[in-house]
Design an enzyme around this catalytic site. Structure first.
Site, PDB file in Angstrom:
ATOM      1  N   PHE A  12       0.843  -1.206   0.000  1.00 41.93           N
ATOM      2  CA  PHE A  12       0.000   0.000   0.000  1.00 41.93           C
ATOM      3  C   PHE A  12       0.880   1.259   0.000  1.00 41.93           C
ATOM      4  O   PHE A  12       0.867   2.049  -0.964  1.00 41.93           O
ATOM      5  CB  PHE A  12      -0.916  -0.082   1.226  1.00 41.93           C
ATOM      6  CG  PHE A  12      -1.568   1.200   1.638  1.00 41.93           C
ATOM      7  CD1 PHE A  12      -2.220   2.005   0.714  1.00 41.93           C
ATOM      8  CD2 PHE A  12      -1.559   1.582   2.976  1.00 41.93           C
ATOM      9  CE1 PHE A  12      -2.838   3.188   1.110  1.00 41.93           C
ATOM     10  CE2 PHE A  12      -2.177   2.751   3.383  1.00 41.93           C
ATOM     11  CZ  PHE A  12      -2.805   3.564   2.448  1.00 41.93           C
ATOM     12  N   THR A  36       2.912 -10.050   1.264  1.00 41.25           N
ATOM     13  CA  THR A  36       1.674  -9.286   1.502  1.00 41.25           C
ATOM     14  C   THR A  36       1.472  -8.211   0.432  1.00 41.25           C
ATOM     15  O   THR A  36       0.402  -7.626   0.352  1.00 41.25           O
ATOM     16  CB  THR A  36       1.679  -8.612   2.900  1.00 41.25           C
ATOM     17  OG1 THR A  36       2.837  -7.780   3.012  1.00 41.25           O
ATOM     18  CG2 THR A  36       1.676  -9.647   4.006  1.00 41.25           C
ATOM     19  N   ASP A  57      13.382 -11.009  -1.315  1.00 36.60           N
ATOM     20  CA  ASP A  57      13.094 -10.911   0.114  1.00 36.60           C
ATOM     21  C   ASP A  57      14.278 -10.212   0.778  1.00 36.60           C
ATOM     22  O   ASP A  57      15.386 -10.760   0.796  1.00 36.60           O
ATOM     23  CB  ASP A  57      12.919 -12.332   0.668  1.00 36.60           C
ATOM     24  CG  ASP A  57      12.636 -12.351   2.154  1.00 36.60           C
ATOM     25  OD1 ASP A  57      12.773 -11.293   2.816  1.00 36.60           O
ATOM     26  OD2 ASP A  57      12.291 -13.428   2.666  1.00 36.60           O
ATOM     27  N   LYS A  92      11.866 -11.169  10.993  1.00 36.28           N
ATOM     28  CA  LYS A  92      13.058 -11.219  10.139  1.00 36.28           C
ATOM     29  C   LYS A  92      13.155 -10.003   9.231  1.00 36.28           C
ATOM     30  O   LYS A  92      14.234  -9.441   9.043  1.00 36.28           O
ATOM     31  CB  LYS A  92      13.055 -12.509   9.311  1.00 36.28           C
ATOM     32  CG  LYS A  92      13.463 -13.723  10.137  1.00 36.28           C
ATOM     33  CD  LYS A  92      13.263 -15.033   9.412  1.00 36.28           C
ATOM     34  CE  LYS A  92      14.287 -15.242   8.326  1.00 36.28           C
ATOM     35  NZ  LYS A  92      14.104 -16.583   7.690  1.00 36.28           N
ATOM     36  N   TYR A 146       5.773  -7.662  15.851  1.00 33.47           N
ATOM     37  CA  TYR A 146       5.827  -6.441  15.031  1.00 33.47           C
ATOM     38  C   TYR A 146       6.462  -5.296  15.821  1.00 33.47           C
ATOM     39  O   TYR A 146       7.404  -4.656  15.362  1.00 33.47           O
ATOM     40  CB  TYR A 146       4.415  -6.076  14.604  1.00 33.47           C
ATOM     41  CG  TYR A 146       4.315  -4.882  13.677  1.00 33.47           C
ATOM     42  CD1 TYR A 146       4.893  -4.922  12.405  1.00 33.47           C
ATOM     43  CD2 TYR A 146       3.627  -3.734  14.050  1.00 33.47           C
ATOM     44  CE1 TYR A 146       4.777  -3.834  11.536  1.00 33.47           C
ATOM     45  CE2 TYR A 146       3.509  -2.653  13.191  1.00 33.47           C
ATOM     46  CZ  TYR A 146       4.085  -2.705  11.938  1.00 33.47           C
ATOM     47  OH  TYR A 146       3.968  -1.639  11.087  1.00 33.47           O
TER      48      TYR A 146
END
Ligand code: UDP
Length: 323
Positions: A12, A36, A57, A92, A146
């Site tokens: 987003f 995501t 990644d 991570k 988080y």
């Protein structure tokens, strides 16, 4: 031509940042592992000669050919539902991923901005939240993966700044909304609008007395741009101080969408912050920034985006693939 790496570019916020840096005339290298993120968010940029996408990644070593002027590290699951499903990847990307981005910034002599979050304040005991508040975080609760990843991220960023002299910036992002949020990411705004569009009742968690302060994405992007271009290395809150209870927010969405559905109450998730409002004095003073979009305007643009999506997108399941 300045060259910028944006991680989490298919997400987003990342996708809106890609738009902004392309508009500023920079060459944008967009990186995402698509766990995501969603390529549909950057589809319109793929044919632009000043844009390239790399499927990677960032918790693994990052290789970029050629020089880099700026790095924007926006890769992370960021909604409670997402990071509960993939807590280890969340830890991570915030830790190893940020370390890799900082190492890359150091190697390239690039300036780097790190996307931090109001979650570093946890369930805050100081209200509104100023940057010098250290927070009230449960490290072992469900949000710990988080919150602590983001707190570590800030710590390692300051260490690279102090120890290696890397030019770093830290933006603490408060609840933000706008087009390209994922309808199934579990956040309150896409949840409510998705429910209204599908003809379902709106789910309020707890009694709805908890508060949030919602910022429209264009305002956030402007704040991030100004912070990156500033010479300020301490954290800066960027968000809209207009605070509202979740119950009132549901009523606004019901009015906006004209749905005849009602609200239903569900249990409150553990450690759900009771109140949240950014103190933006620092952003005002240092960046000359404050939000321009009121909720009425921002929500209308966002609703128009969601209601014009193909109907089948309202029913897509979340897809957290292991990369
Ligand atoms: N929430 C809600 N119904 C939903 C989704 C979220 O009442 O369907 C509440 C949630 O419990 C929280 C607030 O809305 O108090 C904002 O949640 P969100 O997941 O958007 O972000 P947070 O600020 O908690 O990270």
């Amino acid at each position: 031509m300045k060259r910028v790496l944006i991680t989490g570019a298919a997400g987003f916020l990342g996708s809106h940042l890609c738009d902004r840096f392309i508009k500023e005339g920079m060459y944008v290298i967009a990186m995402d592992n698509l766990v995501t993120g969603d390529l549909r968010n950057i589809e319109h940029l793929r044919s632009n000669p000043n844009f390239e996408f790399i499927h990677h990644d960032i918790s693994k070593h990052i290789v970029i050919d050629g020089p880099l002027d700026y790095i924007l590290n926006f890769a992370s699951p960021a909604s409670p539902i997402d990071y509960l499903k993939i807590p280890i990847q969340t830890l991570k990307v915030g830790s190893l991923g940020t370390h890799n981005c900082l190492g890359l910034a150091r190697a390239k002599g690039a300036r780097i901005i790190i996307a931090s979050t109001s979650e570093v304040y946890g369930d805050p005991l100081v209200h509104p939240q100023t940057e010098d508040y250290w927070g009230h975080v449960n490290p072992v609760g469900p949000r710990g993966c988080y919150d602590e990843a983001k707190r570590f991220q800030e710590a390692i960023t300051m260490a690279y700044h102090r120890h290696h002299g890397v030019e770093t910036r830290i933006v603490r992002i408060f609840n933000t909304y706008g087009p390209r949020m994922r309808l199934n990411d579990g956040r309150v705004l896409p949840a409510f609008i998705g429910q209204a569009l599908r003809g379902e009742d709106l789910t309020i968690f707890g009694d709805g007395s908890q508060t949030r302060s919602f910022c429209y994405v264009d305002d956030l992007v402007e704040g991030i741009y100004r912070l990156l271009m500033s010479d300020y290395a301490e954290p800066v809150n960027v968000g809209n101080p207009s605070e509202i209870t979740i119950k009132e927010f549901a009523e606004e969405i019901i009015k906006l969408t004209g749905t005849s559905q009602k609200v239903v109450y569900k249990s409150l998730p553990q450690d759900d912050p009771k109140q949240r409002q950014p103190d933006i004095s620092r952003a005002r003073a240092i960046l000359g920034w404050e939000p321009k979009f009121g909720r009425a305007e921002g929500l209308q643009i966002t609703y128009d985006y969601f209601r014009n999506l193909p109907k089948e997108r309202l029913y897509e399941e979340a897809n957290h693939r292991e990369f």
